[in-house]
Design an enzyme around this catalytic site. Structure first.
Site, PDB file in Angstrom:
ATOM      1  N   ASP A  35       4.776 -74.640 -11.131  1.00  0.00           N
ATOM      2  CA  ASP A  35       5.213 -73.773 -12.216  1.00  0.00           C
ATOM      3  C   ASP A  35       4.471 -74.193 -13.483  1.00  0.00           C
ATOM      4  OD1 ASP A  35       6.414 -76.060 -13.168  1.00  0.00           O
ATOM      5  OD2 ASP A  35       8.449 -75.440 -12.708  1.00  0.00           O
ATOM      6  N   GLY A  72       5.794 -74.993 -16.498  1.00  0.00           N
ATOM      7  CA  GLY A  72       6.572 -75.759 -17.466  1.00  0.00           C
ATOM      8  C   GLY A  72       7.419 -74.891 -18.365  1.00  0.00           C
ATOM      9  N   PHE A  79       9.938 -72.796 -17.736  1.00  0.00           N
ATOM     10  CA  PHE A  79      11.380 -72.812 -17.518  1.00  0.00           C
ATOM     11  C   PHE A  79      12.000 -74.103 -18.030  1.00  0.00           C
ATOM     12  CE2 PHE A  79      15.188 -73.839 -15.077  1.00  0.00           C
ATOM     13  CZ  PHE A  79      15.942 -72.694 -15.288  1.00  0.00           C
ATOM     14  N   GLN A 105       8.262 -60.610 -17.174  1.00  0.00           N
ATOM     15  CA  GLN A 105       9.460 -60.917 -17.954  1.00  0.00           C
ATOM     16  C   GLN A 105      10.086 -59.608 -18.440  1.00  0.00           C
ATOM     17  OE1 GLN A 105      11.099 -63.588 -18.143  1.00  0.00           O
ATOM     18  NE2 GLN A 105       9.664 -65.203 -17.494  1.00  0.00           N
ATOM     19  N   GLY A 124      12.531 -65.148 -15.121  1.00  0.00           N
ATOM     20  CA  GLY A 124      13.651 -64.824 -15.986  1.00  0.00           C
ATOM     21  C   GLY A 124      14.890 -64.341 -15.283  1.00  0.00           C
ATOM     22  N   ASP A 177      11.636 -70.138  -4.343  1.00  0.00           N
ATOM     23  CA  ASP A 177      11.902 -71.566  -4.512  1.00  0.00           C
ATOM     24  C   ASP A 177      13.257 -71.719  -5.181  1.00  0.00           C
ATOM     25  OD1 ASP A 177      11.624 -72.909  -7.538  1.00  0.00           O
ATOM     26  OD2 ASP A 177      10.797 -70.890  -7.376  1.00  0.00           O
ATOM     27  N   HIS A 184      19.094 -81.481   6.223  1.00  0.00           N
ATOM     28  CA  HIS A 184      19.759 -80.353   6.888  1.00  0.00           C
ATOM     29  C   HIS A 184      19.569 -79.060   6.110  1.00  0.00           C
ATOM     30  CE1 HIS A 184      22.747 -77.611   8.438  1.00  0.00           C
ATOM     31  NE2 HIS A 184      23.122 -77.447   7.177  1.00  0.00           N
TER      32      HIS A 184
END
Length: 384
Positions: free
Chosen positions: A100, A102, A104, A202, A229, A279, A348
């Site tokens: 990413d 940075g 967020f 966005q 977003g 993710d 798990h």
């Protein structure tokens, strides 16, 4: 608008679902192929918490992982990563990596950051030192990290936000995207293999802004696109509505990445809308708190009902931990505060998430995804 002209990555759609926008594809990067739809475990600081790389590759069967630009910049720092030959070599991971930008993490530092046209000035959460992330510097950091897919630097606003603030953030995100592209054109990759830039849509919860941003990103003509977003506290239906709108505008032939999403049912619903990549920290974060995702529902393994349940951790699980350990044993480890509990639960949950998207892919190939999705989602939401 000129094309990005950085055609390093290849993506092909191999099958589509009969009753939804779901599709199965293959993403080819410098470090290997990724079968989509795919979930990317989050490796914040050059590690997926509690999990060895060998377990990630061989047991969990992760095809691609995510690294965090903000955290890797602070620790170990780009000098160390550069000296190591990039993140792949530093952490001994030979499969694809996405980073990413940075954006967020800087957004989450709302009390200790200041946004300007230049970029974002913020204080480190570690020692309080001041730093400036500009679009150019985000690209430089990601060059040094050496991920196969890198994200454009963006500004996001939490939901809800005023229309004025959402529009301002979207417009600066678009201007920063041009600066990211220009820097990459002038500064070649460092480690002998190409990197691919994904821009980010966005616009907050406003449909007209999301439409404008999605069209701008589509015209940018990158090799893949991201939707940002979302998953910041909005209702699930709003997430689905915006995702559906944006996927209807972004190019069909390019991979679509929905950032930071989410629960197993969120993932399946968004696959049906045409998303290819996901993710989220949820599988490992929830695991560390004793919450296990299974095909039969969500298990709180700390509950007393599992105290003398010696059945396998998950009869339907694909990881070795699911058959090797019992529910009673894992509950005991959590109650005793043994760190092994977090390791077992994390393995798990990640194995379940990867099994989830593999099964979704199989159902798409069979053109039966939508009916299967509607059948399994109520089971996934059970509380056990």
């Amino acid at each position: 608008m000129n094309s990005l002209n950085l055609r390093y990555m290849n993506f092909k759609i191999e099958a589509t679902d009969a009753l939804s926008a779901a599709r199965a594809g293959e993403l080819i990067t410098a470090h290997g192929k990724v079968k989509t739809p795919i979930f990317m475990p989050v490796g914040t600081v050059a590690s997926v918490k509690s999990v060895h790389q060998r377990e990630l590759k061989e047991d969990i069967q992760a095809q691609i992982i995510l690294g965090n630009t903000y955290h890797l910049y602070l620790r170990p720092g780009i000098e160390i990563l550069n000296a190591a030959g990039g993140l792949h070599r530093f952490m001994n991971w030979d499969a694809p990596i996405l980073t990413d930008s940075g954006g967020f993490q800087v957004y989450s530092l709302s009390d200790i950051r200041k946004v300007s046209e230049e970029g974002v000035r913020f204080q480190s959460h570690i020692d309080g030192s001041y730093h400036l992330f500009s679009p150019e510097y985000s690209m430089e950091i990601q060059r040094n990290i050496g991920a196969d897919i890198i994200m454009a630097f963006d500004e996001l606003t939490g939901i809800p936000a005023t229309y004025q603030n959402a529009k301002k953030a979207m417009e600066v995100t678009h201007r920063w995207l041009e600066r990211c592209r220009n820097w990459l054109r002038e500064n070649p990759p460092l480690y002998g293999y190409p990197q691919t830039l994904f821009p980010i849509v966005q616009g907050n919860s406003y449909k007209d802004l999301r439409t404008e941003s999605a069209k701008y990103i589509a015209d940018f003509n990158a090799d893949g696109n991201a939707i940002g977003g979302l998953s910041v506290g909005e209702p699930e239906e709003m997430m689905y509505e915006i995702t559906d709108l944006v996927c209807g505008i972004l190019p069909q032939e390019k991979p679509r990445y929905l950032m930071g999403v989410g629960t197993p049912w969120n993932i399946l619903e968004c696959i049906s809308l045409g998303v290819d990549m996901f993710d989220c920290v949820m599988p490992t974060r929830n695991a560390r708190n004793g919450m296990l995702f299974t095909w039969n529902g969500v298990i709180n393994i700390k509950n007393a009902r599992w105290k003398d349940d010696f059945s396998p951790l998950d009869e339907n699980g694909t990881s070795y931990v699911d058959q090797q350990y019992s529910k009673a044993y894992l509950r005991h480890l959590f109650i005793a505060k043994e760190y092994l509990a977090k390791q077992i639960a994390s393995i798990h949950n990640l194995a379940f998430y990867l099994d989830l998207v593999r099964t979704a892919r199989q159902k798409i190939m069979e053109e039966s995804f939508e009916a299967w999705k509607n059948q399994v989602i109520p089971q996934l939401k059970n509380r056990l």
